[in-house]
Design an enzyme around this catalytic site. Structure first.
Site, PDB file in Angstrom:
ATOM      1  CG  ASP A 171     -30.779 108.793  60.043  1.00 51.91           C
ATOM      2  OD1 ASP A 171     -31.986 108.917  60.276  1.00 51.91           O
ATOM      3  OD2 ASP A 171     -29.877 109.286  60.735  1.00 51.91           O
ATOM      4  CG  ASP A 217     -35.309 112.052  60.512  1.00 51.78           C
ATOM      5  OD1 ASP A 217     -34.487 112.548  61.287  1.00 51.78           O
ATOM      6  OD2 ASP A 217     -36.058 112.717  59.761  1.00 51.78           O
ATOM      7  CD  GLU A 264     -35.577 112.879  65.597  1.00 54.05           C
ATOM      8  OE1 GLU A 264     -34.919 113.867  65.868  1.00 54.05           O
ATOM      9  OE2 GLU A 264     -36.069 112.689  64.471  1.00 54.05           O
ATOM     10  CG  HIS A 294     -27.407 114.325  63.712  1.00 55.38           C
ATOM     11  ND1 HIS A 294     -27.956 113.267  64.398  1.00 55.38           N
ATOM     12  CD2 HIS A 294     -28.390 114.796  62.919  1.00 55.38           C
ATOM     13  CE1 HIS A 294     -29.199 113.104  64.021  1.00 55.38           C
ATOM     14  NE2 HIS A 294     -29.494 114.017  63.124  1.00 55.38           N
ATOM     15  CG  ASP A 295     -30.637 116.691  65.313  1.00 54.15           C
ATOM     16  OD1 ASP A 295     -30.139 117.140  64.262  1.00 54.15           O
ATOM     17  OD2 ASP A 295     -31.519 115.817  65.325  1.00 54.15           O
TER      18      ASP A 295
END
Ligand code: GLC
Length: 563
Positions: free
Chosen positions: A99, A201, A258, A330-331
């Site tokens: 990430d 990210d 993202e 994960h969100d």
């Protein structure tokens, strides 16, 4: 690597390392735990693994607050463990993605510490410091995690720093060329180790337009959505292009950002010379979130809308480039809880969701536990939640006058911790995740029935179904080309609750039909198809098919031209 565009034929498996597998028995997942499960990925059939952040971090935001980009956090192991993971995965034909979090660092990063201790040091300009207005924040931007996006600098008068996320995540100043240089060097340092690429990210937040200041308040707190002046602002393109040219492209690395990009800019992002190889789509995964972003409430979404969003996104993305498809991350909460009414949440409908998502065009991203049909967790009280955003949303729900019970139910439906509970490996202690007395977050009590071991032994399990879907994409076979590269063409049906589309090449046609309703439905076919996979019966040579509630079928036929 290096077949060009190797990522198009790939399937990515996302790991939340803290909750995947604990090898050293401290209740927290680690890199050796992941290494111990490499056979599992092969069994599943995936060939890329994305690790959520494992860098040194105080874990204010689950590792998205990085204190040292060059060190693995001791909680996860050592840099040697990381080298070992890359090497051993590579030996099995599996690439590792990390990430990349460069919008902000942790406030415990040495740069930020130096910026605080010595306001004259060069590190002051690595971040965004501004004078307040009469002791108040420079403007009324709200951080994504609630409260002002400005935090007062301790021991200095009238001085603030900007944090779009938590106050322990100060934003980096990308206007400063040295900051950009530091990031580029760091990215190359990791790529040099043989990494397959990065998930990137919060990248659209890099460019801030602080000069625009105050915005009309849009909440009870008198603050305003920060995105207006920091999301996707003009000028960001040059930085993104530069990073890509000087890092990822040189290594033919996979990058997935993202980034919610408007259609008129898509080609710059994912076109031939785009900044990224692919981006995630939010339109159908955030369908349950109201426009205000207050996810303690639910939006009134409909299947019709879901269908439109999915198909529209397919049509747009394929025009400009390549997409990244996901049901969970994960969100997000667990997909079964999000998309299906309580009484229809079962293995049958989990397979329907899997079919819908795995047959779309683009690279599928499977989140740990999704492949065994893990579900949201019923926590006992707010203190069971670790996630910073969950506590913020609960506070906001209370402020808005909601009852504690209703707000707590909102957390059950949407908290990010729903997807962060330990992976369920077996029916043993702590679901086989850890030998510790206590795990860092609760294990979902349904691990006795939902776990990898049980599902590997059951050819009707959700896991077995995922294995077959994965094999359709990954193993050479008659319809592989259409499933990976085929153009998406919506298949028109009168019913709003049926989502149907074709994936076509000149030679083959794959028809995906999903019944997103609790009713039986009839769908007319335009030819004779064979069954590729389904969660219900299918009889060939019928002109129409009867779909059971939440039934789904993937059918194939050779195109007319190729006969
Ligand atoms: C991204 C991550 C999320 C994190 C945030 C701040 O949205 O997916 O988990 O909290 O960025 O880094």
């Amino acid at each position: 690597m290096n077949e060009k565009e190797w990522w198009k034929k790939s399937i990515v498996y996302q790991i939340y390392p803290r909750s995947f597998m604990d090898q050293n028995g401290d209740g927290v997942g680690d890199l050796q735990g992941i290494i111990s499960k490499l056979d599992y990925f092969q069994e599943l059939g995936v060939n890329v693994i994305w690790l959520c952040p494992v860098y040194q971090s105080p874990m204010d935001d689950g590792g998205y607050d990085i204190a040292d980009y060059y060190q693995i956090d001791p909680m996860f192991g050592t840099n040697q463990d990381m080298d070992q993971l890359i090497e051993q995965a590579d030996a099995r034909g599996i690439k590792i993605l990390m990430d990349l979090v460069v919008n902000h660092t942790s406030d415990e990063h040495a740069w930020f510490q130096e910026a605080l201790t010595d306001p004259n040091s060069k590190y002051r300009d690595y971040y965004i410091f501004r004078k307040g207005i009469d002791g108040q924040a420079p403007n009324n931007w709200r951080s994504y995690f609630g409260g002002s996006a400005w935090e007062k600098v301790p021991n200095e008068e009238n001085m603030f720093y900007l944090h779009a996320f938590s106050k322990k995540q100060p934003d980096l100043n990308w206007e400063n060329p040295e900051v950009r240089e530091e990031c580029i060097n760091m990215i190359n340092w990791w790529l040099e180790k043989g990494l397959g690429g990065f998930r990137i990210d919060a990248i659209l937040n890099l460019k801030k337009r602080i000069e625009y200041g105050q915005l009309p308040a849009d909440g009870e707190d008198g603050l305003a959505f920060i995105g207006h002046w920091i999301l996707n602002q003009p000028g960001i393109e040059e930085w993104l292009a530069e990073i890509d040219q000087r890092t990822f492209r040189k290594y033919n690395a996979l990058t997935v950002a993202e980034a919610d990009v408007p259609e008129d800019q898509l080609s710059r992002y994912i076109g031939e010379d785009g900044y990224f190889r692919m981006i995630f789509d939010f339109s159908y995964t955030d369908i349950d979130v109201p426009e205000t972003g207050e996810w303690f409430l639910q939006s009134n979404w409909t299947v019709k809308e879901l269908k439109e969003n999915i198909l529209q996104n397919e049509l747009t993305t394929q025009k400009f480039g390549w997409g990244a498809k996901y049901l969970e991350n994960h969100d997000q909460p667990r997909s079964i809880n999000k998309y299906l009414p309580n009484e229809y949440q079962n293995d049958h409908s989990k397979k329907m969701l899997a079919t819908l998502f795995m047959m779309l065009q683009g690279t599928p991203f499977i989140y740990q536990g999704q492949e065994i049909g893990m579900t949201n967790i019923r926590m006992d009280e707010m203190s069971d939640y670790d996630d910073i955003a969950t506590h913020d949303q609960y506070r906001r729900a209370m402020l808005s006058g909601m009852s504690p019970e209703a707000a707590f139910e909102g957390m059950y439906l949407r908290s990010r911790d729903n997807n962060r509970t330990p992976m369920q490996w077996s029916d043993q202690k702590n679901a086989g995740f850890s030998g510790a007395e206590q795990t860092w977050i609760k294990v979902n009590s349904n691990y006795q029935t939902i776990n990898v071991e049980a599902e590997l032994n059951d050819d009707q399990s959700v896991l077995a179904f995922y294995q077959k879907l994965i094999a359709l994409r990954r193993q050479a076979g008659p319809y592989q080309e259409a499933i990976i590269f085929g153009e998406v063409v919506p298949y028109e049906v009168p019913q709003e609750e049926i989502i149907a589309y074709k994936r076509s090449t000149a030679e083959e046609e794959v028809l995906v039909i999903v019944n997103f309703s609790a009713n039986h439905q009839i769908v007319k076919l335009d030819g004779s198809y064979e069954l590729l996979i389904g969660n219900q019966a299918y009889q060939t040579n019928l002109e129409q098919i009867k779909l059971v509630p939440y039934g789904s079928l993937v059918l194939g036929k050779k195109s007319e031209e190729s006969k």
